[in-house]
Design an enzyme around this catalytic site. Structure first.
Site, PDB file in Angstrom:
ATOM      1  N   TRP A 134      -2.528   1.496 -11.385  1.00  0.00           N
ATOM      2  CA  TRP A 134      -2.682   0.099 -11.578  1.00  0.00           C
ATOM      3  C   TRP A 134      -2.341  -0.533 -13.058  1.00  0.00           C
ATOM      4  O   TRP A 134      -2.262  -1.510 -13.254  1.00  0.00           O
ATOM      5  CB  TRP A 134      -3.982  -0.566 -11.179  1.00  0.00           C
ATOM      6  CG  TRP A 134      -5.138   0.154 -11.624  1.00  0.00           C
ATOM      7  CD1 TRP A 134      -5.665   1.403 -10.856  1.00  0.00           C
ATOM      8  CD2 TRP A 134      -5.756   0.007 -12.828  1.00  0.00           C
ATOM      9  NE1 TRP A 134      -6.717   2.026 -11.586  1.00  0.00           N
ATOM     10  CE2 TRP A 134      -6.679   1.160 -12.764  1.00  0.00           C
ATOM     11  CE3 TRP A 134      -5.539  -0.403 -13.841  1.00  0.00           C
ATOM     12  CZ2 TRP A 134      -7.409   1.426 -14.012  1.00  0.00           C
ATOM     13  CZ3 TRP A 134      -6.303  -0.370 -15.013  1.00  0.00           C
ATOM     14  CH2 TRP A 134      -7.309   0.650 -14.957  1.00  0.00           C
ATOM     15  N   ASN A 135      -2.491   0.584 -14.024  1.00  0.00           N
ATOM     16  CA  ASN A 135      -2.514  -0.053 -15.460  1.00  0.00           C
ATOM     17  C   ASN A 135      -1.099  -0.540 -15.970  1.00  0.00           C
ATOM     18  O   ASN A 135      -1.096  -1.544 -16.746  1.00  0.00           O
ATOM     19  CB  ASN A 135      -3.197   0.856 -16.452  1.00  0.00           C
ATOM     20  CG  ASN A 135      -2.340   2.283 -16.312  1.00  0.00           C
ATOM     21  OD1 ASN A 135      -1.433   2.683 -15.492  1.00  0.00           O
ATOM     22  ND2 ASN A 135      -2.779   3.265 -17.253  1.00  0.00           N
TER      23      ASN A 135
ATOM     24  N   PRO B  40       2.331   2.254  -4.037  1.00  0.00           N
ATOM     25  CA  PRO B  40       1.569   1.677  -5.407  1.00  0.00           C
ATOM     26  C   PRO B  40       0.312   1.622  -5.448  1.00  0.00           C
ATOM     27  O   PRO B  40      -0.362   1.546  -4.257  1.00  0.00           O
ATOM     28  CB  PRO B  40       2.246   0.206  -5.701  1.00  0.00           C
ATOM     29  CG  PRO B  40       2.522  -0.283  -4.030  1.00  0.00           C
ATOM     30  CD  PRO B  40       2.772   0.907  -3.389  1.00  0.00           C
TER      31      PRO B  40
ATOM     32  N   GLU C  50       0.941  13.048 -13.917  1.00  0.00           N
ATOM     33  CA  GLU C  50       0.522  12.242 -15.403  1.00  0.00           C
ATOM     34  C   GLU C  50      -0.943  12.021 -15.057  1.00  0.00           C
ATOM     35  O   GLU C  50      -1.092  10.888 -14.344  1.00  0.00           O
ATOM     36  CB  GLU C  50       1.566  11.351 -15.510  1.00  0.00           C
ATOM     37  CG  GLU C  50       2.034  11.250 -17.003  1.00  0.00           C
ATOM     38  CD  GLU C  50       1.283  10.186 -17.476  1.00  0.00           C
ATOM     39  OE1 GLU C  50      -0.083  10.211 -17.708  1.00  0.00           O
ATOM     40  OE2 GLU C  50       1.711   8.802 -17.654  1.00  0.00           O
TER      41      GLU C  50
ATOM     42  N   CYS D 293      -3.169   5.432 -20.326  1.00  0.00           N
ATOM     43  CA  CYS D 293      -3.468   6.832 -20.153  1.00  0.00           C
ATOM     44  C   CYS D 293      -3.255   7.675 -21.658  1.00  0.00           C
ATOM     45  O   CYS D 293      -3.858   8.705 -21.943  1.00  0.00           O
ATOM     46  CB  CYS D 293      -2.699   7.477 -19.230  1.00  0.00           C
ATOM     47  SG  CYS D 293      -1.072   7.255 -18.988  1.00  0.00           S
TER      48      CYS D 293
ATOM     49  N   GLU E 271     -12.703  10.123 -20.866  1.00  0.00           N
ATOM     50  CA  GLU E 271     -11.788   9.082 -20.947  1.00  0.00           C
ATOM     51  C   GLU E 271     -12.364   7.603 -20.801  1.00  0.00           C
ATOM     52  O   GLU E 271     -13.047   7.409 -19.676  1.00  0.00           O
ATOM     53  CB  GLU E 271     -10.586   9.334 -19.981  1.00  0.00           C
ATOM     54  CG  GLU E 271      -9.344   8.408 -20.406  1.00  0.00           C
ATOM     55  CD  GLU E 271      -8.259   8.667 -19.306  1.00  0.00           C
ATOM     56  OE1 GLU E 271      -8.478   9.230 -18.198  1.00  0.00           O
ATOM     57  OE2 GLU E 271      -7.045   8.674 -19.725  1.00  0.00           O
TER      58      GLU E 271
ATOM     59  N   GLU F 149       8.014  12.613 -17.591  1.00  0.00           N
ATOM     60  CA  GLU F 149       8.826  11.325 -16.874  1.00  0.00           C
ATOM     61  C   GLU F 149       9.391  10.664 -18.021  1.00  0.00           C
ATOM     62  O   GLU F 149       9.027  10.688 -19.390  1.00  0.00           O
ATOM     63  CB  GLU F 149       7.768  10.372 -16.378  1.00  0.00           C
ATOM     64  CG  GLU F 149       7.281  10.785 -15.223  1.00  0.00           C
ATOM     65  CD  GLU F 149       6.441   9.875 -14.487  1.00  0.00           C
ATOM     66  OE1 GLU F 149       6.345   8.532 -14.663  1.00  0.00           O
ATOM     67  OE2 GLU F 149       5.476  10.418 -13.598  1.00  0.00           O
TER      68      GLU F 149
HETATM   69  P1  ADP Z   1      -7.831   5.336 -10.748  1.00  0.00           P
HETATM   70  O1  ADP Z   1      -9.327   6.074 -10.678  1.00  0.00           O
HETATM   71  O2  ADP Z   1      -7.367   5.120 -12.293  1.00  0.00           O
HETATM   72  O3  ADP Z   1      -7.828   4.184  -9.978  1.00  0.00           O
HETATM   73  P2  ADP Z   1      -6.722   7.251  -8.848  1.00  0.00           P
HETATM   74  O4  ADP Z   1      -6.201   8.517  -9.175  1.00  0.00           O
HETATM   75  O5  ADP Z   1      -7.774   6.886  -8.025  1.00  0.00           O
HETATM   76  O6  ADP Z   1      -6.937   6.428 -10.305  1.00  0.00           O
HETATM   77  O7  ADP Z   1      -5.393   6.289  -8.126  1.00  0.00           O
HETATM   78  C1  ADP Z   1      -4.117   6.371  -8.800  1.00  0.00           C
HETATM   79  C2  ADP Z   1      -3.183   6.255  -7.481  1.00  0.00           C
HETATM   80  O8  ADP Z   1      -3.347   7.386  -6.780  1.00  0.00           O
HETATM   81  C3  ADP Z   1      -3.412   5.095  -6.926  1.00  0.00           C
HETATM   82  O9  ADP Z   1      -1.894   4.478  -6.369  1.00  0.00           O
HETATM   83  C4  ADP Z   1      -4.144   5.480  -5.665  1.00  0.00           C
HETATM   84  O10 ADP Z   1      -4.088   4.383  -4.716  1.00  0.00           O
HETATM   85  C5  ADP Z   1      -3.615   6.656  -5.369  1.00  0.00           C
HETATM   86  N1  ADP Z   1      -4.547   7.492  -4.508  1.00  0.00           N
HETATM   87  C6  ADP Z   1      -5.846   7.515  -4.867  1.00  0.00           C
HETATM   88  N2  ADP Z   1      -6.532   8.709  -3.988  1.00  0.00           N
HETATM   89  C7  ADP Z   1      -5.454   9.213  -3.170  1.00  0.00           C
HETATM   90  C8  ADP Z   1      -5.369  10.221  -2.403  1.00  0.00           C
HETATM   91  N3  ADP Z   1      -6.300  10.930  -2.013  1.00  0.00           N
HETATM   92  N4  ADP Z   1      -4.133  10.816  -2.115  1.00  0.00           N
HETATM   93  C9  ADP Z   1      -2.950  10.090  -2.701  1.00  0.00           C
HETATM   94  N5  ADP Z   1      -3.194   8.979  -3.445  1.00  0.00           N
HETATM   95  C10 ADP Z   1      -4.177   8.622  -3.670  1.00  0.00           C
END
Ligand code: ADP
Length: 488
Positions: free
Chosen positions: A158-159, A183, A257, A291, A392, A469
């Site tokens: 989301w960032n 997304p 990443e 990040c 972080e 990337e």
């Molecule tokens: P943050 O904690 O910064 O929100 P996440 O790693 O939870 O970061 O999320 C980054 C991306 O990964 C988002 O698109 C989120 O929807 C997705 N995501 C979160 N959990 C899972 C999962 N178990 N499998 C696949 N994608 C995931």
């Protein structure tokens, strides 16, 4: 409001699967909110495993057609996409700011950056070359060709809701892969807008697909389906590790990443003014939610007071508010969860003796009351026992730690499990090379703090991830090598 904005904001969006805009199998929707006000700005389908499966079907069916197009044909679609993004930069940046919170100026810059990635990969689509190697026998000829890996699943955070989509998707499509994009749940609207423009650019149905909704269920389907040959993920180290485990079953290729703990190291011979400005530019961009954002500032003990003083006075001039308001330099944090984490890290530091030099709290008065705002913060007297040195922060908090010796600071910053980015300020050429070569990070910036450009390989080592990337290296992630032995 332009056509794109009115299609995405305020109403119910659709997912893009097999060239059609569809609802989720569940028929349900989820709200997307503005972190500056808590208001709902749009809704997206609550997709799950079945929707991901439909999208994978579509991508799999589209793969033979898209991958067999010439590089130049794929390039022309991507070029039109880049142009469309540029033509709609105002609308994209408005959508981005409303769902993500960053100031409009940053969103505009991101929209332009998103277009730059697409343009760069459009150009690169024409340059997927092979090799010929000398044979081992007189009648042997060896060819090495590069082929697209197949269906690629792209999971974005989301960032940076625009550039993270295009940096992955343009590379994958240029390589000849077809894709399924998931997304982040907080910021799906920018992705919807970008894919509407991709459709207009003439991408064949199914070559790119968009699934929104339940991350866990969608992720599980992506990992379980043997037709998905590659997963490119940007997000937390914790989720990245889950994906590594899940990828074992089908031996999927991964690019990850993940989190970081980027140090900024300021030596006494550096241009102090420049170092302070560059710190502001990085640490407080996107409210510190980057990040490769600086986590801890290591400043030589002989200049630490002067540096901190200047930094504090610059930080106090940053205007915090809704990203849509003119003159605002920093928006809210993405959500309550991230805000609480930042608060907890600062509380821990203060409890252990740190001194808040400015900021240090959530903003609760008008006009910040209904949003998730945290004051731009500088903290002194930071010691290694404090959590924010090791974890972080992902927020607008700059902890300053003095150091004495080059070797000491090098050993200290290398002693983290992360290794994404490091920043060094010095004018000593010998030290530039010593630091750049010995810092255990995937990227090192010297006398500056900006890193993400289309032609360079962005990425980390250690627990910050694998794969790159951007640049030609970023496209290699979506290609495999095939060795052909010819016997005459
Ligand atoms: P943050 O904690 O910064 O929100 P996440 O790693 O939870 O970061 O999320 C980054 C991306 O990964 C988002 O698109 C989120 O929807 C997705 N995501 C979160 N959990 C899972 C999962 N178990 N499998 C696949 N994608 C995931």
């Amino acid at each position: 409001m332009g056509e794109l904005t009115s299609a995405v904001l305020g109403g119910e969006s659709r997912m893009w699967i097999g060239g059609r805009w569809v609802e989720a199998v569940s028929g349900e929707f989820v709200d997307v909110t503005d972190p500056a006000t808590g208001e709902v700005v749009g809704r997206v389908p609550k997709g799950g495993g079945k929707d991901a499966a439909r999208a994978i079907d579509a991508a799999f069916s589209a793969f033979p057609g898209w991958s067999r197009r010439t590089g130049a044909e794929r390039a022309s679609v991507l070029k039109r996409w880049a142009e469309a993004i540029r033509n709609h930069r105002q609308e994209i940046s408005r959508i981005l700011t409303l769902e993500q919170g960053k100031p409009l100026a940053e969103s505009l810059e991101e929209a332009d950056g998103a277009a730059d990635f697409v343009e760069w990969y459009a150009e690169e689509a024409k340059r997927i070359c092979g090799e010929t190697l000398p044979g081992s026998r007189g009648n042997q000829r060896i060819l090495v060709i590069r082929q697209p890996v197949g269906v690629a699943a792209l999971i974005t955070p989301w960032n940076y809701p625009a550039t993270m989509v295009t940096r992955k998707m343009a590379a994958a499509l240029a390589a000849g892969c077809t894709v399924v994009l998931k997304p982040a749940s907080q910021t799906p609207l920018t992705a919807v807008a970008l894919l509407k423009l991709l459709e207009e650019a003439g991408l064949p149905p199914g070559a790119a697909n968009l699934v929104t909704g339940e991350a866990g269920a969608i992720g599980r389907e992506m990992m379980a389906d043997p037709r998905v040959r590659k997963v490119s993920f940007t997000g937390s180290t914790e989720t990245g590790k889950k994906l590594i485990r899940a990828s074992a079953e089908r031996v999927k290729r991964l690019s990850l990443e993940l989190g970081g703990n980027a140090p900024l190291i300021v030596f006494p011979d550096s241009d102090l003014e420049r170092a302070v400005e560059a710190t502001i530019g990085n640490k407080f961009e996107n409210a510190g939610q980057m990040c490769n954002g600086i986590n801890v500032l290591y400043v030589h003990e002989s200049i630490v007071d002067r540096f901190s003083e200047r930094l504090v006075s610059r930080v106090q001039s940053l205007r915090v508010g809704r990203g849509t308001e003119p003159g605002v330099r920093m928006g809210p944090l993405i959500d309550e969860r991230n805000l609480r984490k930042v608060e907890a890290l600062v509380e821990d530091a203060v409890r252990k003796g740190a001194r808040v030099l400015t900021g240090g709290c959530r903003l609760t008065g008008e006009p910040h009351r209904s949003g998730t705002f945290y004051a731009p913060t500088v903290i002194g007297d930071v010691t290694l026992e404090m959590r924010l040195v090791h974890e972080e922060i992902f927020g607008p908090v700059a902890p300053v730690v003095p150091f004495r010796e080059e070797g000491e600071v090098l050993a200290r910053v290398n002693a983290t499990p992360y290794g994404l980015a490091a920043y060094v300020f010095t004018r000593d050429v010998g030290r530039v090379f010593r630091m750049a070569e010995n810092l255990e990070f995937g990227m090192v910036a010297v006398n500056g703090t900006s890193l993400s450009v289309p032609q360079a390989p962005f990425g980390g080592i250690k627990e910050s991830g694998q794969g790159r990337e951007g640049g030609r290296h970023g496209m290699e992630e979506f290609l495999h090598l095939k060795y052909i032995s010819l016997n005459l």
